[in-house]
Structures are given as C-alpha cells and as structure tokens.
Scaffold this active site. Sequence first.
Site, mmCIF file in Angstrom:
data_model
loop_
_atom_site.group_PDB
_atom_site.id
_atom_site.type_symbol
_atom_site.label_atom_id
_atom_site.label_comp_id
_atom_site.label_asym_id
_atom_site.label_seq_id
_atom_site.Cartn_x
_atom_site.Cartn_y
_atom_site.Cartn_z
ATOM 1 C CG ASP A 1 -10.891 -3.473 -1.954
ATOM 2 O OD1 ASP A 1 -9.693 -3.652 -1.664
ATOM 3 O OD2 ASP A 1 -11.276 -2.577 -2.717
ATOM 4 C CG ASP B 1 -4.221 -6.984 -8.246
ATOM 5 O OD1 ASP B 1 -3.815 -8.058 -8.715
ATOM 6 O OD2 ASP B 1 -4.452 -5.994 -8.965
ATOM 7 C CB VAL C 1 -13.960 -7.771 -9.629
ATOM 8 C CG1 VAL C 1 -13.694 -9.123 -10.258
ATOM 9 C CG2 VAL C 1 -13.002 -7.529 -8.473
ATOM 10 C CG ASP D 1 -12.975 2.474 -7.489
ATOM 11 O OD1 ASP D 1 -12.231 1.681 -6.883
ATOM 12 O OD2 ASP D 1 -12.550 3.492 -8.064
HETATM 13 P P1 IMP Z 1 -2.628 -4.138 -4.742
HETATM 14 O O1 IMP Z 1 -1.838 -3.057 -4.053
HETATM 15 O O2 IMP Z 1 -2.215 -4.301 -6.182
HETATM 16 O O3 IMP Z 1 -2.656 -5.446 -3.981
HETATM 17 O O4 IMP Z 1 -4.091 -3.620 -4.899
HETATM 18 C C1 IMP Z 1 -4.893 -3.470 -3.848
HETATM 19 C C2 IMP Z 1 -5.915 -2.389 -4.110
HETATM 20 O O5 IMP Z 1 -6.146 -2.144 -5.493
HETATM 21 C C3 IMP Z 1 -7.209 -2.883 -3.565
HETATM 22 O O6 IMP Z 1 -7.369 -2.458 -2.244
HETATM 23 C C4 IMP Z 1 -8.227 -2.259 -4.491
HETATM 24 O O7 IMP Z 1 -8.601 -1.004 -4.002
HETATM 25 C C5 IMP Z 1 -7.508 -2.072 -5.797
HETATM 26 N N1 IMP Z 1 -7.848 -3.179 -6.736
HETATM 27 C C6 IMP Z 1 -7.090 -4.235 -7.081
HETATM 28 N N2 IMP Z 1 -7.715 -5.038 -7.960
HETATM 29 C C7 IMP Z 1 -8.921 -4.462 -8.176
HETATM 30 C C8 IMP Z 1 -10.058 -4.820 -9.002
HETATM 31 O O8 IMP Z 1 -10.112 -5.841 -9.697
HETATM 32 N N3 IMP Z 1 -11.115 -3.962 -8.948
HETATM 33 C C9 IMP Z 1 -11.124 -2.833 -8.183
HETATM 34 N N4 IMP Z 1 -10.101 -2.468 -7.402
HETATM 35 C C10 IMP Z 1 -9.002 -3.276 -7.409
HETATM 36 MG MG MG Z 2 -8.355 -0.531 -1.836
#
Ligand code: IMP
Ligand code: MG
Length: 175
Positions: free
Chosen positions: A99, A102, A153, A159
């Site tokens: 999705d 981040d 978001v 979620d």
């Molecule tokens: P990362 O490991 O920090 O890149 O985060 C990735 C995961 O965190 C994504 O697959 C999402 O499930 C969750 N995530 C990151 N940012 C958001 C957000 O703004 N809303 C909801 N879920 C998020």
């Molecule tokens: Mg995820």
Amino acid sequence: MDEDIEKILIHTTTIQARIDELAALITADYRGKELTVVAVLTGALMFTADLLRRIPLPLKLDCVSVASYHGGMETSGEVKFDQLSLPDIQGRHVLIVDDILDSGLTLDAITYRFEKECGPLSVRICVLLSKQRKRRKEIVADYVGFEIADEFVVGYGMDYQERYRNLPFVGVLKR
Ligand code: IMP
Ligand code: MG
C-alpha cells in the site's frame, strides 16, 4: 466513519485512473516472463485486487503478512513475519505490491529475505503511495501510484487501528 475524515487526499476515480496506467506499464514490462505477484497483507488488498484485474498475463499470486506498526501511527522499527514459510518464488520474476512506502523498513525486510532465502530471478516493488520523507532504508519503488506528503493516511486498504480499510478513497484522519 466518514465523519472521522479531515479531508480526502485521493479520490476513488483518481485512484482507478492511475491503476490503469500502472497496470499498462507492468503488463508491458512482464510480458513473456514468469511473474509472481506477492501482496503484502493487509493494506495492499484493495490495491492488489484492482491492479491485477487489469493485468492480462498468466501470473501467480501469493501473499506475505508482516507487522511493524502494532496499532500506532509510527513504525515500531521491527518487522515481524506472520507466516513460517515464504512464497515459492524460486526462478521467478517477483513483483511485491504494497500500500505505502514510508520508512522503507517493511519492503527492505521483505526484499532482503526473498533475495537471500528464495532464489527469485528478479524482485521489483509496486506501491500505491510513496511518502516524501527521509527513509530509514534506501528503498526505491519501481512503480509508484502517487507521491504524498509525510502525513498519516487511511482508506483503500490502509488502516488506523484496523479501521477505515474499506473507505473507497485515501483520506487524512481528523486529529
Ligand atoms: P514502512 O515499513 O515504514 O515503510 O511502512 C510500511 C507499512 O506501514 C505500510 O505497508 C503500511 O501498512 C504502514 N503505513 C505506513 N504509513 C501509513 C499511513 O500513513 N497509514 C496507514 N498505514 C501506514
Ligand atoms: Mg502494510
């Protein structure tokens, strides 16, 4: 549910139009290749379903389930795999669909394990959203739906504490 939303960031029609474009790119890139799509549960569910129905290739679909948030708005920094066995992607071209990109920790952990333990021919990444912020891991997605600002978001699969995944748009929650 809608009354919890501060603003709609990306409307349903905009999402669907962009998915048309992504699907066309992916179809052209993987024609004639053995493709396995791996969806990252649960957030990528809606996106993957809409995307794959527009890709007329004989692909395989698999899933991985990972957790890093544990319910909050920031990553815990630790990525935990929920299943014991990884998908059978030996000798296949793999497209991971998530999705949102981040911090990059989630997709880094998945790509690392796939490449180290599963013997894929190639691994690429497709995300609906990419947050413009400093990543904790140098991850670059090959296919990106939308670049967004660094805000939290929900909707279209994403979620907050397991709610709002069924909103048809991407929105920002009220404080
Ligand atoms: P990362 O490991 O920090 O890149 O985060 C990735 C995961 O965190 C994504 O697959 C999402 O499930 C969750 N995530 C990151 N940012 C958001 C957000 O703004 N809303 C909801 N879920 C998020
Ligand atoms: Mg995820």
